[in-house]
Design a protein around this motif. Structure first.
Motif, PDB file in Angstrom:
ATOM      1  N   VAL A  62      68.161  25.357  85.983  1.00  9.58           N
ATOM      2  CA  VAL A  62      67.845  25.176  84.554  1.00  9.58           C
ATOM      3  C   VAL A  62      67.989  26.510  83.820  1.00  9.58           C
ATOM      4  CG1 VAL A  62      66.049  24.525  82.912  1.00  9.58           C
ATOM      5  CG2 VAL A  62      66.339  23.217  85.020  1.00  9.58           C
ATOM      6  N   ARG A  63      67.488  27.576  84.456  1.00  5.81           N
ATOM      7  CA  ARG A  63      67.566  28.896  83.831  1.00  5.81           C
ATOM      8  C   ARG A  63      69.036  29.332  83.683  1.00  5.81           C
ATOM      9  NH1 ARG A  63      64.103  32.032  87.268  1.00  5.81           N
ATOM     10  NH2 ARG A  63      62.558  30.493  86.704  1.00  5.81           N
ATOM     11  N   PHE A  64      69.823  29.025  84.692  1.00  7.21           N
ATOM     12  CA  PHE A  64      71.251  29.373  84.628  1.00  7.21           C
ATOM     13  C   PHE A  64      71.925  28.590  83.495  1.00  7.21           C
ATOM     14  CE2 PHE A  64      75.685  28.762  86.333  1.00  7.21           C
ATOM     15  CZ  PHE A  64      76.088  30.075  86.125  1.00  7.21           C
ATOM     16  N   GLY A  65      71.526  27.318  83.359  1.00  9.04           N
ATOM     17  CA  GLY A  65      72.061  26.497  82.271  1.00  9.04           C
ATOM     18  C   GLY A  65      71.749  27.115  80.919  1.00  9.04           C
ATOM     19  N   ARG A  66      70.523  27.650  80.813  1.00  5.80           N
ATOM     20  CA  ARG A  66      70.121  28.273  79.555  1.00  5.80           C
ATOM     21  C   ARG A  66      70.959  29.524  79.289  1.00  5.80           C
ATOM     22  NH1 ARG A  66      64.244  29.411  79.905  1.00  5.80           N
ATOM     23  NH2 ARG A  66      64.076  27.281  80.632  1.00  5.80           N
ATOM     24  N   LEU A  67      71.226  30.254  80.346  1.00  8.07           N
ATOM     25  CA  LEU A  67      72.045  31.461  80.219  1.00  8.07           C
ATOM     26  C   LEU A  67      73.456  31.096  79.733  1.00  8.07           C
ATOM     27  CD1 LEU A  67      72.540  34.515  80.810  1.00  8.07           C
ATOM     28  CD2 LEU A  67      73.156  33.843  83.120  1.00  8.07           C
ATOM     29  N   LEU A  68      74.001  30.000  80.277  1.00  9.26           N
ATOM     30  CA  LEU A  68      75.335  29.548  79.849  1.00  9.26           C
ATOM     31  C   LEU A  68      75.302  29.155  78.376  1.00  9.26           C
ATOM     32  CD1 LEU A  68      76.361  27.326  82.893  1.00  9.26           C
ATOM     33  CD2 LEU A  68      77.207  29.591  82.380  1.00  9.26           C
ATOM     34  N   GLU A  69      74.252  28.425  78.008  1.00  5.71           N
ATOM     35  CA  GLU A  69      74.111  28.006  76.607  1.00  5.71           C
ATOM     36  C   GLU A  69      74.103  29.212  75.672  1.00  5.71           C
ATOM     37  OE1 GLU A  69      73.872  25.352  74.786  1.00  5.71           O
ATOM     38  OE2 GLU A  69      73.569  23.664  76.133  1.00  5.71           O
ATOM     39  N   GLU A  70      73.361  30.240  76.094  1.00  4.63           N
ATOM     40  CA  GLU A  70      73.270  31.454  75.269  1.00  4.63           C
ATOM     41  C   GLU A  70      74.638  32.103  75.106  1.00  4.63           C
ATOM     42  OE1 GLU A  70      70.742  32.866  73.787  1.00  4.63           O
ATOM     43  OE2 GLU A  70      68.947  31.937  74.634  1.00  4.63           O
ATOM     44  N   ASN A  71      75.519  31.851  76.075  1.00  8.73           N
ATOM     45  CA  ASN A  71      76.853  32.443  76.020  1.00  8.73           C
ATOM     46  C   ASN A  71      77.908  31.445  75.564  1.00  8.73           C
ATOM     47  OD1 ASN A  71      76.925  35.371  77.119  1.00  8.73           O
ATOM     48  ND2 ASN A  71      75.361  34.277  78.270  1.00  8.73           N
ATOM     49  N   ASP A  72      77.470  30.472  74.763  1.00  9.27           N
ATOM     50  CA  ASP A  72      78.378  29.513  74.123  1.00  9.27           C
ATOM     51  C   ASP A  72      79.059  28.556  75.087  1.00  9.27           C
ATOM     52  OD1 ASP A  72      77.754  30.536  71.686  1.00  9.27           O
ATOM     53  OD2 ASP A  72      79.408  31.970  71.666  1.00  9.27           O
ATOM     54  N   ILE A  73      78.503  28.365  76.276  1.00  4.43           N
ATOM     55  CA  ILE A  73      79.039  27.316  77.148  1.00  4.43           C
ATOM     56  C   ILE A  73      78.034  26.174  77.079  1.00  4.43           C
ATOM     57  CG2 ILE A  73      79.681  26.676  79.501  1.00  4.43           C
ATOM     58  CD1 ILE A  73      80.359  29.611  79.981  1.00  4.43           C
ATOM     59  N   SER A  74      78.476  25.090  76.469  1.00  2.00           N
ATOM     60  CA  SER A  74      77.537  23.997  76.231  1.00  2.00           C
ATOM     61  C   SER A  74      77.161  23.301  77.546  1.00  2.00           C
ATOM     62  CB  SER A  74      78.194  23.050  75.235  1.00  2.00           C
ATOM     63  OG  SER A  74      77.807  21.758  75.470  1.00  2.00           O
ATOM     64  N   VAL A  75      75.868  23.122  77.769  1.00  2.00           N
ATOM     65  CA  VAL A  75      75.385  22.476  78.999  1.00  2.00           C
ATOM     66  C   VAL A  75      74.525  21.290  78.601  1.00  2.00           C
ATOM     67  CG1 VAL A  75      74.051  22.794  81.109  1.00  2.00           C
ATOM     68  CG2 VAL A  75      75.334  24.702  80.164  1.00  2.00           C
ATOM     69  N   SER A  76      74.914  20.103  79.061  1.00  2.00           N
ATOM     70  CA  SER A  76      74.124  18.934  78.687  1.00  2.00           C
ATOM     71  C   SER A  76      73.066  18.677  79.754  1.00  2.00           C
ATOM     72  CB  SER A  76      75.020  17.719  78.527  1.00  2.00           C
ATOM     73  OG  SER A  76      75.571  17.384  79.771  1.00  2.00           O
ATOM     74  N   PHE A  77      72.056  17.928  79.358  1.00  2.00           N
ATOM     75  CA  PHE A  77      70.985  17.590  80.290  1.00  2.00           C
ATOM     76  C   PHE A  77      71.547  16.791  81.468  1.00  2.00           C
ATOM     77  CE2 PHE A  77      67.447  14.655  81.435  1.00  2.00           C
ATOM     78  CZ  PHE A  77      66.623  15.612  81.991  1.00  2.00           C
ATOM     79  N   SER A  78      72.499  15.880  81.140  1.00  2.00           N
ATOM     80  CA  SER A  78      73.041  15.036  82.215  1.00  2.00           C
ATOM     81  C   SER A  78      73.812  15.872  83.238  1.00  2.00           C
ATOM     82  CB  SER A  78      73.921  13.939  81.641  1.00  2.00           C
ATOM     83  OG  SER A  78      75.076  14.490  81.092  1.00  2.00           O
TER      84      SER A  78
END
Lengths: 310, 381
Positions: free
Chosen positions: B13-29
């Motif tokens: 989850v934390r890695f997903g957040r890091l990706l989001e912060e770097n403009d890589i969209s991560v969906s919950f699914s």
């Protein structure tokens, strides 16, 4: 009697099976197919033209010995052409035939909106066929269809359920293995890609391309295969409008075989240039600058029989 | 089946957040898919874990490189090998510290593992050295941002951007009958065809590709053209915008999200070699290489705004113009010098490009753009 091992039991087994069916793969691609099968999610393949995206679906269907249902996308493709359509001429004929039969409009409606008058298009075929076994559904070149079609596809891919008002709801018991390909002539909406496992297929490495040539054109001499592969690997480094893909490599190797050539020399390259370069500008550039430079020419031709350093 | 280790779920989850912060969209699914997929792979093989994350989370080729970098830094603690993360500079107009080294950014990235969201934000800010940056001379052109202006652009571009698609829509009048509708409608008459229904092709928008020269010689027109492009983007959100001088920069995202003032202030930082020289041929070849297959289609209209003073290779320009001409619907060249008395398009860049241009039009101010209307109408009739 020995039972056949499930090709999806492990990534290694899948790779072995794919190679058995003459599809040379690498671990990332095998992993995405493996995950797609087990997670029941479509595979979304992008990559330059001619790197073997469509081939994945063809080989998968061959490998698990099941039906391949193909939906070729084009601009204007709509739900009727992708899902189902009624056979209107047949319906009109039936109406004419029943003119004297005193059937009520309701009764006539039941007759002409029944299964014999239904034309099944690929997505309905995939839903119905998966009631028996698991078919492979190939949705090819999705980027050619328009956005409206994507929205429709989202709905279908989520549950493989089709509602036909007159017949009822049809639902797939086994979800098909879905392979979607795109050449990136436009961006596909994120909503659709999120429902898939995304993989970008790049041009192959020298070793992989050699294995592909040997698997697909087995009659070609080892030294010629090396020369052809070396040529293609190096020409892709040049600044061309359309870089040749693996399909061009295979076409070229096949063409050289038909011409009974066992060595790639300058004359042969000139004669068969049309197999690899498809743009007039590229051919012109090749003749005037790339081929005219002796160092590049040597690099492209390589040394027959010797493994060329890359 | 392998059990999940205690910390893996939250780490994903934390890695997903890091990706989001770097403009890589991560969906919950996709996070759920990763968690489901962990049971299917051999977690001791880092490659398999990497592929699982990449296939489920990344959905664009352009994100793969940034994903790889973040994966290395987050999961493998491989900070030394991490190059600079390719991100768009912050639209708000961050002026980075020239002393800030990539190593500083990498250490920021590592610290995200310790829940430091601010440091991730810093990662997306980059120092961008533009020696020729002098800002935009706002005093030269009056800024008009009004509803009427957007509406006039809208009217202007309407004939150009509309074409007949291949998808049908139903109508009550038309030339092609729609059997599907007719049969259903006439079932009430026992199948006797009493009522007729028609279908016609649905109009579809063409995509405009706007290439704007921001070299030194075009400086005085820049603000005017930014207004035009801003309006263009409002008319059709699919419009793609590139600015060029000696290098090509895609600025579409800036126009997607920014208001007019923030666009004006951040453009000189984002665009490489602002007010530099001009290499149109080179920039066109960069365009065909990077976005060619996606943007140069038979439905696209290419608008080039430039004075044609080219210092690059003329052969390259000729070849690229020929290619773009063949791939796209029309090329419109807007030249601010064309309005000047006695101007002849004899400079080598302009004369090389001219044979491939469908419409060569003068634009020195916004009123000139009104002339476009008649030309554009002709294009579709």
């Amino acid at each position: 009697m020995m039972t056949e091992k499930n090709p999806f039991s492990s990534i290694d087994e899948l790779m072995r099976k794919l190679e058995e069916h003459r599809y040379v793969t690498d671990r990332p691609l095998a992993t995405v197919i493996y995950l797609s099968y087990h997670l029941k999610k479509p595979i979304f393949l992008e990559g330059e033209a001619g790197v073997g995206k469509t081939e994945v679906a063809l080989v998968l269907s061959e490998m698990i010995n099941t039906r391949l249902i193909r939906l070729q996308c084009y601009e204007g493709l709509d739900a009727n052409s992708a899902l189902y359509e009624w056979n209107y001429p047949k319906q009109l004929l039936r109406i004419k035939m029943d003119e004297q039969s005193n059937k009520s409009p309701e009764e006539l409606g039941h007759v002409i909106y029944s299964e014999p008058y239904l034309i099944k298009r690929p997505l309905l075929e995939a839903t119905l066929s998966s009631q028996g076994d698991t078919p492979v559904l190939l949705i090819d070149e999705l980027d050619r269809a328009d956005e409206e079609f994507e929205a429709f596809l989202l709905e279908i891919l989520s549950d493989f359920q089709v509602s036909i008002p007159e017949i009822g709801t049809l639902k797939a018991t086994h979800k098909p293995i879905v392979v979607i390909t795109s050449n990136r002539t436009r961006d596909i909406h994120d909503a659709l890609k999120r429902r898939c496992l995304y993989h970008w297929i790049d041009y192959p490495s020298f070793e992989k391309e050699m294995r592909i040539v040997k698997a697909r054109v087995p009659d070609v001499e080892e030294s010629l295969a090396q020369q052809v592969t070396n040529f293609m690997q190096n020409i892709r480094q040049q600044d061309l409008m359309k870089k040749p893909g693996v399909s061009e490599t295979l076409d070229w190797a096949e063409a050289l075989l038909q011409l009974h050539k066992d060595v790639l020399d300058e004359e042969t390259v000139k004669q068969t240039l049309g197999c690899i370069l498809k743009y007039r500008e590229d051919i012109l550039k090749f003749k005037t600058s790339i081929w005219a430079d002796s160092a590049t020419r040597e690099l492209l031709l390589g040394d027959p029989g010797k493994r060329h350093p890359r | 089946m392998r059990p999940l280790s205690d910390g893996l779920g939250p780490n994903i989850v934390r890695f997903g957040r890091l990706l989001e912060e770097n403009d890589i969209s991560v969906s919950f699914s996709s996070v759920l898919d990763v968690l489901r997929g962990i049971h299917l792979i051999d977690i001791s093989h880092v490659d398999e874990f990497y592929h699982l994350l990449r296939f489920t989370v990344v959905s664009r080729k352009e994100d793969i490189e940034a994903f790889d970098t973040l994966f290395q830094a987050f999961w493998l603690d491989n900070a030394e090998a991490v190059p600079e993360i390719p991100c768009m500079p912050d639209v708000a107009g961050y002026e980075g510290d020239p002393q800030e080294s990539p190593h500083k950014q990498v250490s920021d990235l590592k610290s995200t593992r310790d829940n430091g969201p601010d440091s991730v934000k810093e990662l997306s800010l980059r120092y961008s050295p533009h020696p020729l940056y002098q800002g935009i001379r706002k005093e030269k052109v009056d800024f008009v941002e009004s509803q009427a202006f957007y509406e006039s652009i809208c009217t202007l571009l309407h004939p150009l951007t509309t074409r007949l698609g291949r998808r049908y829509q139903y109508t009550i009048h038309g030339k092609e009958i729609s059997l599907r509708k007719i049969l259903r409608k006439n079932m009430q008459f026992g199948g006797e065809l009493v009522l007729l229904d028609f279908k016609k092709k649905k109009p579809k928008r063409r995509r405009i590709l706007f290439l704007c020269d921001v070299s030194g010689s075009m400086d005085i027109y820049t603000l005017m053209i930014i207004q035009f492009v801003h309006a263009l983007k409002k008319v059709d959100r699919k419009t793609e915008i590139f600015f060029f001088s000696t290098e090509l920069t895609r600025v579409t995202p800036l126009f997607d999200f920014g208001g007019f003032p923030s666009i004006v202030s951040s453009l000189p930082e984002v665009v490489s070699d602002w007010k530099g020289g001009t290499r149109i041929g080179h920039c066109l070849s960069r365009l065909t290489e990077t976005h060619g297959s996606r943007l140069l289609t038979s439905n696209a209209i290419v608008m080039i705004f430039s004075d044609g003073w080219d210092r690059g290779e003329i052969d390259l320009l000729t070849g690229q113009m020929a290619y773009v001409k063949r791939r796209t619907y029309k090329i419109i060249w807007l030249n601010p010098l064309l309005g000047t008395e006695g101007y002849q398009p004899i400079c080598q860049g302009m004369s090389a490009a001219l044979p491939y241009v469908d419409y060569f039009l003068p634009v020195t101010n916004l009123h000139d753009l009104q002339f476009l209307e008649k030309t554009l109408e002709k294009m579709v009739t």
